[in-house]
Scaffold this active site. Structure first.
Site, mmCIF file in Angstrom:
data_model
loop_
_atom_site.group_PDB
_atom_site.id
_atom_site.type_symbol
_atom_site.label_atom_id
_atom_site.label_comp_id
_atom_site.label_asym_id
_atom_site.label_seq_id
_atom_site.Cartn_x
_atom_site.Cartn_y
_atom_site.Cartn_z
ATOM 1 N N LYS A 1 1.146 -0.735 -0.042
ATOM 2 C CA LYS A 1 -0.132 -0.480 0.210
ATOM 3 C C LYS A 1 0.883 1.181 0.049
ATOM 4 O O LYS A 1 1.381 1.520 1.041
ATOM 5 C CB LYS A 1 -1.285 0.370 1.221
ATOM 6 C CG LYS A 1 -1.754 0.679 1.342
ATOM 7 C CD LYS A 1 -2.480 1.079 2.221
ATOM 8 C CE LYS A 1 -3.659 2.225 2.652
ATOM 9 N NZ LYS A 1 -4.551 2.104 3.742
ATOM 10 N N LYS B 1 -2.116 -1.822 -3.384
ATOM 11 C CA LYS B 1 -2.866 -0.326 -3.476
ATOM 12 C C LYS B 1 -2.389 0.793 -3.435
ATOM 13 O O LYS B 1 -1.056 1.086 -3.062
ATOM 14 C CB LYS B 1 -3.865 -0.083 -2.142
ATOM 15 C CG LYS B 1 -4.578 0.307 -2.078
ATOM 16 C CD LYS B 1 -5.490 0.751 -1.053
ATOM 17 C CE LYS B 1 -6.405 2.057 -0.452
ATOM 18 N NZ LYS B 1 -7.160 1.892 0.354
#
EC number: 4.2.1.24
Length: 332
Positions: A202, A256
């Site tokens: 992420k 992400k």
């Protein structure tokens, strides 16, 4: 793989593009409703159940709205939902106790969804930012985000979500060691069959802005998240993160944001062969929708093309706010 390509005119690549039937025969990747996971914004804040201005077509939902959304997911065939809460600022604190309360709104929604629509797999988001007065994913003391203390809080949050009926736990906080701690806690508590989809790579991205508006974290956030989310310049680090989370007990891994990081998706899939997912985040959605609303892009075509890009890069599934609209076009 060694490519053997005869010279023209023996090899005419356009032959297999001549008709739709031939193009279908040569198609390498396909998009299914079963590839879609739908993030649903939920709220019990009075008057907040409205369309999110920075995310056209996306609304915050009350309990009734969340249950209708789950029914819609089941009926459309994309039976995987992720409830994401907008929390009343009055209950946000710097110690985040509301995050692991069994009767907080998120856990009530999870329980109600599983009772009303048991066919839908409920995924959760494990991070403290919806409940944190300072907007961070973890506990902060003297300006420092505390890794180990945050992990202890995340374990309590995960246990409460598991007890509510969650099928998939999604630690999105990026603390070191949290996947292993959550896995050990699940085993000890008898939740051995609950899956973990780790947000393993992420990034500290500029594409999260509309999401933070949606959950009321923009105004609360003090500073940035660069001490725990990844540097957008790094790729080898992503592989180290993924390897660690797999070793600690992750069943699936996530990258992400999505579209700006499809190179990372490909590397992860090739390196580990694990179920690999990506999140088409709020900024990606808002960017496409802004172009659509201005008449610059065709909604349906650009939506499906963007989702196909995830599949082509190696994703087994995509978390996307386009899930209901995409499902209508793809069909069951």
């Amino acid at each position: 793989m060694t490519l053997i390509t005869p010279p023209f005119p023996t090899n005419r690549l356009r032959r297999m593009r001549r008709t739709e039937a031939l193009r279908d025969l040569a198609q390498e990747n396909r998009l299914s409703v079963k590839d879609l996971i739908w993030p649903i914004f939920i709220t019990d804040v009075p008057g907040a159940d409205v369309e999110i201005s920075s995310m056209p077509g996306v609304v915050r939902r009350t309990m009734d709205g969340a249950l209708k959304a789950a029914e819609g997911s089941r009926d459309a065939g994309h039976s995987r939902d992720l409830p994401v809460p907008l929390t009343d600022p009055a209950v946000k604190t710097e110690t985040c106790e509301m995050a692991w309360q069994p009767d907080n709104f998120t856990n009530r929604v999870i329980a109600a969804m599983k009772q009303a629509v048991p066919e839908v797999a409920i995924m959760t988001d494990i991070a403290l930012d919806p409940y944190n007065a300072n907007g961070h994913d973890g506990l902060v003391r003297d300006g420092i985000l505390l890794n180990d203390e945050t992990t202890e809080a995340l374990v309590k949050m995960a246990l409460a979500q598991a007890a509510a009926g969650a099928d998939i736990l999604g630690p999105s906080d990026m603390m070191d060691g949290r996947v292993g701690a959550i896995r050990q806690a699940m085993e000890a508590a008898g939740h051995k069959d609950i899956a973990i989809l780790s947000y393993a790579a992420k990034y500290a991205s500029a594409f999260y802005g509309p999401f933070r508006d949606a959950v009321g974290a923009s105004s609360a956030l003090k500073g940035d998240k660069k001490t725990y989310q990844m540097n957008p310049a790094n790729s080898a680090e992503a592989l180290r993160n993924v390897a660690r989370d797999i070793a600690e007990g992750a069943d699936m891994v996530m990258v992400k944001p999505g579209m700006p990081y499809l190179d990372i998706v490909r590397q992860v899939k090739d390196a580990f062969g694990m179920p690999t997912y990506a999140y088409q985040v709020s900024g990606e959605y808002a960017m496409l929708m802004a172009a659509v609303q201005n008449g610059w892009l065709n909604h349906d075509k650009v939506m499906l093309e963007s989702l196909m890009a995830f599949r082509r890069a190696g994703c087994d599934g995509v978390l996307t706010y386009f899930a209901p609209a995409a499902a209508k076009l793809i069909g069951a």
